[in-house]
Write a protein that holds these residues in place. Structure first.
Motif, PDB file in Angstrom:
ATOM      1  N   SER A  41       0.939  -1.263  -0.042  1.00 35.10           N
ATOM      2  CA  SER A  41      -0.126   0.003  -0.017  1.00 35.10           C
ATOM      3  C   SER A  41       0.663   1.224  -0.002  1.00 35.10           C
ATOM      4  O   SER A  41       2.171   1.173   0.291  1.00 35.10           O
ATOM      5  N   SER A  42       0.415   2.436  -0.155  1.00 31.89           N
ATOM      6  CA  SER A  42       0.822   3.729  -0.268  1.00 31.89           C
ATOM      7  C   SER A  42       0.598   4.217   1.212  1.00 31.89           C
ATOM      8  O   SER A  42       1.403   5.064   1.528  1.00 31.89           O
ATOM      9  N   ALA A  43      -0.716   3.919   1.569  1.00 34.42           N
ATOM     10  CA  ALA A  43      -1.083   4.516   2.962  1.00 34.42           C
ATOM     11  C   ALA A  43      -2.169   3.557   3.625  1.00 34.42           C
ATOM     12  O   ALA A  43      -2.420   2.751   2.735  1.00 34.42           O
ATOM     13  N   ILE A  44      -2.243   3.492   4.786  1.00 37.97           N
ATOM     14  CA  ILE A  44      -3.394   2.880   5.346  1.00 37.97           C
ATOM     15  C   ILE A  44      -4.297   3.845   5.905  1.00 37.97           C
ATOM     16  O   ILE A  44      -3.730   4.735   6.434  1.00 37.97           O
ATOM     17  N   ALA A  45      -5.431   3.570   5.999  1.00 31.90           N
ATOM     18  CA  ALA A  45      -6.716   4.275   6.801  1.00 31.90           C
ATOM     19  C   ALA A  45      -7.496   3.276   7.705  1.00 31.90           C
ATOM     20  O   ALA A  45      -7.657   2.281   7.299  1.00 31.90           O
ATOM     21  N   CYS A  46      -7.710   3.850   8.792  1.00 28.63           N
ATOM     22  CA  CYS A  46      -8.513   3.015   9.968  1.00 28.63           C
ATOM     23  C   CYS A  46      -9.183   3.923  10.695  1.00 28.63           C
ATOM     24  O   CYS A  46      -8.803   4.925  10.857  1.00 28.63           O
ATOM     25  N   THR A  47     -10.174   3.210  11.587  1.00 30.48           N
ATOM     26  CA  THR A  47     -10.789   4.016  12.651  1.00 30.48           C
ATOM     27  C   THR A  47     -10.300   3.573  14.074  1.00 30.48           C
ATOM     28  O   THR A  47     -11.160   3.237  14.901  1.00 30.48           O
ATOM     29  N   GLY A  48      -9.125   3.091  14.217  1.00 32.39           N
ATOM     30  CA  GLY A  48      -8.571   2.883  15.279  1.00 32.39           C
ATOM     31  C   GLY A  48      -7.864   1.322  15.407  1.00 32.39           C
ATOM     32  O   GLY A  48      -7.483   1.015  16.403  1.00 32.39           O
ATOM     33  N   SER A  49      -8.028   0.760  14.433  1.00 28.40           N
ATOM     34  CA  SER A  49      -7.638  -0.356  14.530  1.00 28.40           C
ATOM     35  C   SER A  49      -6.090  -0.634  14.691  1.00 28.40           C
ATOM     36  O   SER A  49      -5.299   0.224  14.323  1.00 28.40           O
ATOM     37  N   THR A  50      -5.822  -1.808  15.311  1.00 25.94           N
ATOM     38  CA  THR A  50      -4.393  -1.986  15.738  1.00 25.94           C
ATOM     39  C   THR A  50      -3.435  -2.188  14.339  1.00 25.94           C
ATOM     40  O   THR A  50      -2.159  -2.127  14.447  1.00 25.94           O
ATOM     41  N   VAL A  51      -4.191  -2.427  13.344  1.00 25.11           N
ATOM     42  CA  VAL A  51      -3.522  -2.721  11.943  1.00 25.11           C
ATOM     43  C   VAL A  51      -2.606  -1.218  11.663  1.00 25.11           C
ATOM     44  O   VAL A  51      -1.747  -1.316  10.993  1.00 25.11           O
ATOM     45  N   GLY A  52      -3.343  -0.291  12.173  1.00 23.87           N
ATOM     46  CA  GLY A  52      -2.666   0.974  11.886  1.00 23.87           C
ATOM     47  C   GLY A  52      -1.284   1.141  12.320  1.00 23.87           C
ATOM     48  O   GLY A  52      -0.370   1.890  11.814  1.00 23.87           O
ATOM     49  N   VAL A  53      -1.182   0.828  13.854  1.00 25.97           N
ATOM     50  CA  VAL A  53       0.139   0.814  14.274  1.00 25.97           C
ATOM     51  C   VAL A  53       1.052  -0.248  13.777  1.00 25.97           C
ATOM     52  O   VAL A  53       2.274   0.104  13.309  1.00 25.97           O
ATOM     53  N   ASP A  54       0.521  -1.353  13.150  1.00 24.34           N
ATOM     54  CA  ASP A  54       1.287  -2.285  12.473  1.00 24.34           C
ATOM     55  C   ASP A  54       2.163  -1.529  11.082  1.00 24.34           C
ATOM     56  O   ASP A  54       3.045  -1.556  10.944  1.00 24.34           O
ATOM     57  N   ALA A  55       1.112  -1.156  10.342  1.00 30.14           N
ATOM     58  CA  ALA A  55       1.317  -0.220   9.024  1.00 30.14           C
ATOM     59  C   ALA A  55       2.351   0.984   9.594  1.00 30.14           C
ATOM     60  O   ALA A  55       3.367   1.020   8.910  1.00 30.14           O
ATOM     61  N   MET A  56       2.312   1.608  10.646  1.00 30.41           N
ATOM     62  CA  MET A  56       3.382   2.615  10.717  1.00 30.41           C
ATOM     63  C   MET A  56       4.773   2.041  11.196  1.00 30.41           C
ATOM     64  O   MET A  56       5.724   2.200  10.722  1.00 30.41           O
ATOM     65  N   MET A  57       4.791   0.876  11.806  1.00 26.18           N
ATOM     66  CA  MET A  57       5.712   0.151  12.234  1.00 26.18           C
ATOM     67  C   MET A  57       6.435  -0.557  10.985  1.00 26.18           C
ATOM     68  O   MET A  57       7.709  -0.852  11.067  1.00 26.18           O
ATOM     69  N   MET A  58       5.725  -0.673   9.817  1.00 25.93           N
ATOM     70  CA  MET A  58       6.111  -1.214   8.649  1.00 25.93           C
ATOM     71  C   MET A  58       6.819   0.109   7.786  1.00 25.93           C
ATOM     72  O   MET A  58       7.054  -0.029   6.495  1.00 25.93           O
ATOM     73  N   GLY A  59       6.345   1.139   8.252  1.00 26.18           N
ATOM     74  CA  GLY A  59       6.910   2.422   7.585  1.00 26.18           C
ATOM     75  C   GLY A  59       5.892   2.972   6.646  1.00 26.18           C
ATOM     76  O   GLY A  59       6.217   3.763   5.665  1.00 26.18           O
ATOM     77  N   LYS A  60       4.564   2.546   6.878  1.00 33.84           N
ATOM     78  CA  LYS A  60       3.596   3.169   6.215  1.00 33.84           C
ATOM     79  C   LYS A  60       2.742   4.175   6.679  1.00 33.84           C
ATOM     80  O   LYS A  60       2.619   4.247   7.838  1.00 33.84           O
ATOM     81  N   PRO A  61       2.574   5.495   6.037  1.00 29.76           N
ATOM     82  CA  PRO A  61       1.550   6.444   6.817  1.00 29.76           C
ATOM     83  C   PRO A  61       0.174   5.847   7.198  1.00 29.76           C
ATOM     84  O   PRO A  61      -0.389   5.140   6.239  1.00 29.76           O
ATOM     85  N   CYS A  62      -0.188   6.124   8.003  1.00 26.19           N
ATOM     86  CA  CYS A  62      -1.417   5.815   8.605  1.00 26.19           C
ATOM     87  C   CYS A  62      -2.429   6.839   8.988  1.00 26.19           C
ATOM     88  O   CYS A  62      -2.186   7.894  10.009  1.00 26.19           O
ATOM     89  N   ILE A  81      -1.603  10.277  11.372  1.00 25.73           N
ATOM     90  CA  ILE A  81      -2.092  11.105  10.620  1.00 25.73           C
ATOM     91  C   ILE A  81      -3.551  11.431  10.978  1.00 25.73           C
ATOM     92  O   ILE A  81      -4.359  10.617  10.567  1.00 25.73           O
ATOM     93  N   ASN A  82      -4.026  12.249  11.768  1.00 31.51           N
ATOM     94  CA  ASN A  82      -5.129  12.306  12.560  1.00 31.51           C
ATOM     95  C   ASN A  82      -6.010  12.980  11.586  1.00 31.51           C
ATOM     96  O   ASN A  82      -5.813  14.413  11.347  1.00 31.51           O
ATOM     97  N   VAL A  83      -7.333  12.544  11.369  1.00 34.18           N
ATOM     98  CA  VAL A  83      -8.198  13.145  10.382  1.00 34.18           C
ATOM     99  C   VAL A  83      -9.682  13.181  11.072  1.00 34.18           C
ATOM    100  O   VAL A  83     -10.114  12.164  11.813  1.00 34.18           O
ATOM    101  N   LYS A  84     -10.116  14.653  11.557  1.00 34.82           N
ATOM    102  CA  LYS A  84     -11.329  14.940  11.883  1.00 34.82           C
ATOM    103  C   LYS A  84     -12.194  15.578  11.079  1.00 34.82           C
ATOM    104  O   LYS A  84     -13.446  15.669  11.131  1.00 34.82           O
TER     105      LYS A  84
END
Length: 178
Positions: A92-113, A128-131
């Motif tokens: 992926s180029s980035a990941i989007a989530c609503t709080g899933s732990t996969v977001g932390v996994d992605a950041m640890m893999m060097g992917k923007p979350c 990257i927090n979006v409201k």
């Protein structure tokens, strides 16, 4: 190879997370926002939470109409549960989530979350927090400009979480087992 955002929705109902994500509990809304801000020639890849269909862990709150809406969306692709989530993150180029732990996994893999709403790792400076829609526009600009999460920031955040938990658990045990 094409660019895509991997949207990893949380399990629903997910009682604790849904209270914190607010309007972003609506995963169709999140997909619509992503679609409307998606850079040219990008797509969205959607993979359902692995426990969404497991009776042991969740009741089914997403019906056929929910998935029909997603199938009708241009540039949104639903992935099979059999596809490895970490393979999707790595491509992926980035990941989007609503709080899933996969977001932390992605950041640890060097992917923007991109995180919609509030979650337990919003205070991590690398998320990257979006409201608002404007936040999402800025998030995609940041990602197109090459943003990557900071390994130092992630380690500092994880250390902070560890230190908090090491104080909370003994206090909890002490209060309840005096």
């Amino acid at each position: 190879f094409w660019n895509f955002v991997f949207f990893a929705p949380s399990q629903q109902p997910e009682y604790y997370g849904n209270l914190r994500t607010g309007i972003f509990e609506d995963h169709i809304l999140v997909l619509e926002l992503l679609k409307s801000n998606l850079p040219d020639n990008w797509a969205i890849v959607y993979k359902e939470h692995p426990f969404q269909f497991a009776e042991k862990y969740s009741s089914i709150s997403k019906d056929k109409i929910f998935y029909k809406k997603i199938k009708k969306m241009k540039n949104v692709h639903i992935l099979s549960q059999s596809i490895n989530t970490y393979d999707v993150i790595s491509k992926s180029s980035a990941i989007a989530c609503t709080g899933s732990t996969v977001g932390v996994d992605a950041m640890m893999m060097g992917k923007p979350c991109i995180v919609f709403g509030n979650c337990w790792f919003n205070s991590c400076k690398s998320s990257i927090n979006v409201k608002t829609n404007r936040d999402l526009e800025e998030a995609f600009k940041k990602i197109r400009d090459g943003y990557k999460p900071s390994e130092i920031d992630l380690m500092s955040f994880m250390d902070h979480i560890y230190n908090l938990s090491s104080h909370v658990v003994p206090l909890f045990i002490f209060k309840h087992f005096k």
